[in-house]
Design an enzyme around this catalytic site. Structure first.
Site, PDB file in Angstrom:
ATOM      1  N   HIS A 168      11.763  16.913  12.580  1.00 48.39           N
ATOM      2  CA  HIS A 168      11.691  16.655  11.153  1.00 48.39           C
ATOM      3  C   HIS A 168      12.331  15.270  10.780  1.00 48.39           C
ATOM      4  O   HIS A 168      12.635  14.842   9.972  1.00 48.39           O
ATOM      5  CB  HIS A 168      12.652  17.659  10.153  1.00 48.39           C
ATOM      6  CG  HIS A 168      12.526  18.921  10.636  1.00 48.39           C
ATOM      7  ND1 HIS A 168      11.892  19.813   9.849  1.00 48.39           N
ATOM      8  CD2 HIS A 168      13.218  19.748  11.644  1.00 48.39           C
ATOM      9  CE1 HIS A 168      11.921  20.945  10.504  1.00 48.39           C
ATOM     10  NE2 HIS A 168      12.758  21.051  11.411  1.00 48.39           N
ATOM     11  N   SER A 289       4.519 -12.618   8.073  1.00 47.93           N
ATOM     12  CA  SER A 289       4.196 -12.515   6.758  1.00 47.93           C
ATOM     13  C   SER A 289       3.986 -13.931   6.276  1.00 47.93           C
ATOM     14  O   SER A 289       4.804 -14.925   6.595  1.00 47.93           O
ATOM     15  CB  SER A 289       5.281 -11.746   5.965  1.00 47.93           C
ATOM     16  OG  SER A 289       5.361 -12.118   4.750  1.00 47.93           O
ATOM     17  N   LYS A 295       9.632 -11.427   8.645  1.00 46.35           N
ATOM     18  CA  LYS A 295       8.843 -10.390   9.041  1.00 46.35           C
ATOM     19  C   LYS A 295       8.289 -10.617  10.367  1.00 46.35           C
ATOM     20  O   LYS A 295       7.725 -11.581  10.889  1.00 46.35           O
ATOM     21  CB  LYS A 295       7.778 -10.281   8.064  1.00 46.35           C
ATOM     22  CG  LYS A 295       8.300  -9.469   6.790  1.00 46.35           C
ATOM     23  CD  LYS A 295       8.842  -8.220   6.843  1.00 46.35           C
ATOM     24  CE  LYS A 295       8.087  -7.109   6.853  1.00 46.35           C
ATOM     25  NZ  LYS A 295       7.196  -6.843   5.636  1.00 46.35           N
ATOM     26  N   GLU A 302      -0.030  -0.195  13.588  1.00 48.04           N
ATOM     27  CA  GLU A 302      -0.493   0.389  12.408  1.00 48.04           C
ATOM     28  C   GLU A 302      -2.199   0.721  12.363  1.00 48.04           C
ATOM     29  O   GLU A 302      -2.476   1.914  12.012  1.00 48.04           O
ATOM     30  CB  GLU A 302      -0.270  -0.503  11.221  1.00 48.04           C
ATOM     31  CG  GLU A 302       1.330  -0.765  11.065  1.00 48.04           C
ATOM     32  CD  GLU A 302       1.454  -1.740  10.033  1.00 48.04           C
ATOM     33  OE1 GLU A 302       1.660  -2.890  10.424  1.00 48.04           O
ATOM     34  OE2 GLU A 302       1.394  -1.758   8.824  1.00 48.04           O
TER      35      GLU A 302
END
Ligand code: ARG
Length: 482
Positions: A168, A289, A295, A302
């Site tokens: 979970h 970024s 970042k 992704e």
């Protein structure tokens, strides 16, 4: 796309069919009907199929040896033209089959016109795509194997690196990183076996089924099959030109592989957040970024996650294209190719990208270890200890350990940070031995069951995985054409 004004031969599919068409195709018809913009990717397979067909026709006395030689020489020339980007692809000639046939006739004359004896574009395209998909299965296998090798190499470095295992996405029990990585070796191994199964099933040559009914010429379909590397010819001519389940098999295997890749991509995304900090992805696979200087975004991971959606879609679209079609061939089936190409491109790209991310990722064992006890991950170990050492039933032990967890939560500490007195206060049977059991190293080392996370087990599992999946010898990146 150059349209070929410069040739004296056949310029449109209609001229090739001859006879009964008085009108030209409407420009819109040409646009909806032509597949050459995408099926040109089948040119190698189309030429191979034609070569085998010509040789078989000559061997069976259906065309002369001289015709065969002219055809083979013409096909060689066409292969060179395509390779060198000089081939005059034409949309008016619809597809790769007619483009090549028309060019052949242009180059060698009459023998070119004999090549289509005893075949149809229906068995031709079924053969071309099958050959292409067989190769895609082989490439997938090579890439999956290369990925397994990197996973095994990284696992070897981390047999004793402890991290939290999750259920979970809540901290559950400590595991080793090696054990976690070997989970993917198993998944990718099963993926390989799915591509292998698919390949075994598609190992039959449709050529010679002709339009749908077979042919009146005395062909040798076993010879054609052999020349093209198939185990045997397909058994039923109607089935041969009707089904695309071999492509579905490929797409299904690709979709399942994409599920695995996506989950791994997701874990890389999670693990590389500053909050987890389990790994640093190679800079070459991340981006910054434009506004936030700190970042370091895991874009490649992704995109691996996202591209799985495309691959599932590719499977879905072919299922839907096929589901309502009466036997035998319908033009709908021309829509089988783009999804297969798209899935193969996406899959191969993702397999390579994940492999390189894993190869270059920096593991941070201290962060993993620190996280391994957060969330009372040793509670099961405490319960197991009560069962083993004090003869308590597991259900009762579970209850006692749960009370210890509550006590730790009240105090805002982890289980192993409770004192001996605090443990005893929960239950008198929790003596000094109980406290000693509360380390992640002991927890991991104790899970010696077959398939468990104990380092001794994982060492054996590593050797076993290498043997079972045939990962011994270096075989490059898996990317080479088979
Ligand atoms: N371009 C066609 C396809 O991909 C080739 C087969 C055409 N057959 C036909 N009967 N029109 O399906």
């Amino acid at each position: 796309m150059s349209d070929r004004e410069d040739h004296s031969g056949t310029r449109t599919a209609r001229e090739l069919w001859g006879g009964h068409f008085a009108e030209d195709a409407a420009p819109l018809m040409e646009r909806i009907n032509a597949s050459i913009d995408f099926d040109r990717r089948l040119w190698r397979e189309d030429i191979e199929g034609s070569r085998a067909h010509a040789r078989m026709l000559a061997a069976c006395g259906i065309i002369s040896a001289a015709d065969r030689d002219a055809i083979l020489a013409g096909l060689d020339r066409i292969a060179r033209e395509i390779e060198e980007g000089r081939f005059p692809f034409s949309r008016a000639l619809e597809d790769i089959h007619l483009n090549i046939e028309a060019r052949l006739t242009e180059l060698v004359g009459e023998p070119g016109r004999r090549l289509h004896t005893a075949r149809s574009r229906n068995d031709q395209v079924a053969t071309d795509l099958r050959l292409w998909v067989v190769r895609a299965c082989r490439r997938a296998d090579g890439l999956l194997r290369a990925l397994q090798r990197v996973l095994v190499a990284r696992a070897r470095e981390h047999v004793t690196t402890v991290m939290p295992g999750f259920t979970h996405l809540q901290a559950a029990q400590p595991v080793t990183l090696a054990h976690h990585l070997l989970a993917y070796v198993e998944m990718f191994g099963r993926d390989r076996s799915r591509f292998r199964d698919a390949r075994r099933r598609m190992d039959e040559c449709p050529l010679g089924a002709a339009a749908l009914a077979g042919t009146s010429f005395p062909v040798d379909r076993f010879m054609t099959a052999r020349l093209l590397g198939f185990a045997r010819p397909t058994a039923n001519s109607v089935d041969s030109v009707s089904d695309r389940d071999f492509a579905l098999d490929y797409l299904a295997a690709a979709a399942i592989t994409a599920v695995h890749l996506s989950r791994l991509g997701e874990e890389l995304v999670i693990w590389s957040t500053p909050q987890f900090g389990f790994v640093r992805l190679p800079e070459a696979f991340t981006s910054g970024s434009s506004i936030m200087p700190q970042k370091r975004n895991p874009d490649a991971a992704e995109l691996v996650r996202a591209k799985s959606g495309r691959i599932f879609g590719d499977l879905q679209r072919l299922l839907v294209v096929l589901k309502g079609l009466p036997l035998a061939y319908s033009k709908d089936m021309q829509e089988d190719k783009e999804g297969v190409f798209d899935a193969a491109d996406g899959l191969e790209l993702c397999l390579a990208a994940v492999r390189e991310m894993l190869r270059g990722m920096e593991v941070r064992p201290e962060r993993m270890r620190a996280a391994a006890t957060v969330g009372h991950t040793l509670a099961t170990d405490l319960a197991d200890w009560l069962v083993r050492e004090k003869g308590v039933s597991f259900r009762e032990a579970h209850g006692i350990a749960a009370r210890v967890v509550r006590r730790a939560e009240e105090r805002g500490v982890e289980l192993h940070e409770l004192s001996a007195e605090e443990l005893r206060a929960v239950d008198p049977r929790l003596d000094a031995g109980a406290l000693a059991v509360l380390t992640v190293e002991r927890a991991v080392a104790s899970r010696t069951s077959y398939g468990g996370t104990a380092p001794a087990r994982v060492r054996a599992a590593l050797a076993e995985a290498v043997r079972r999946w045939g990962l011994e010898e270096e075989d490059g990146t898996g990317e080479a054409e088979p």
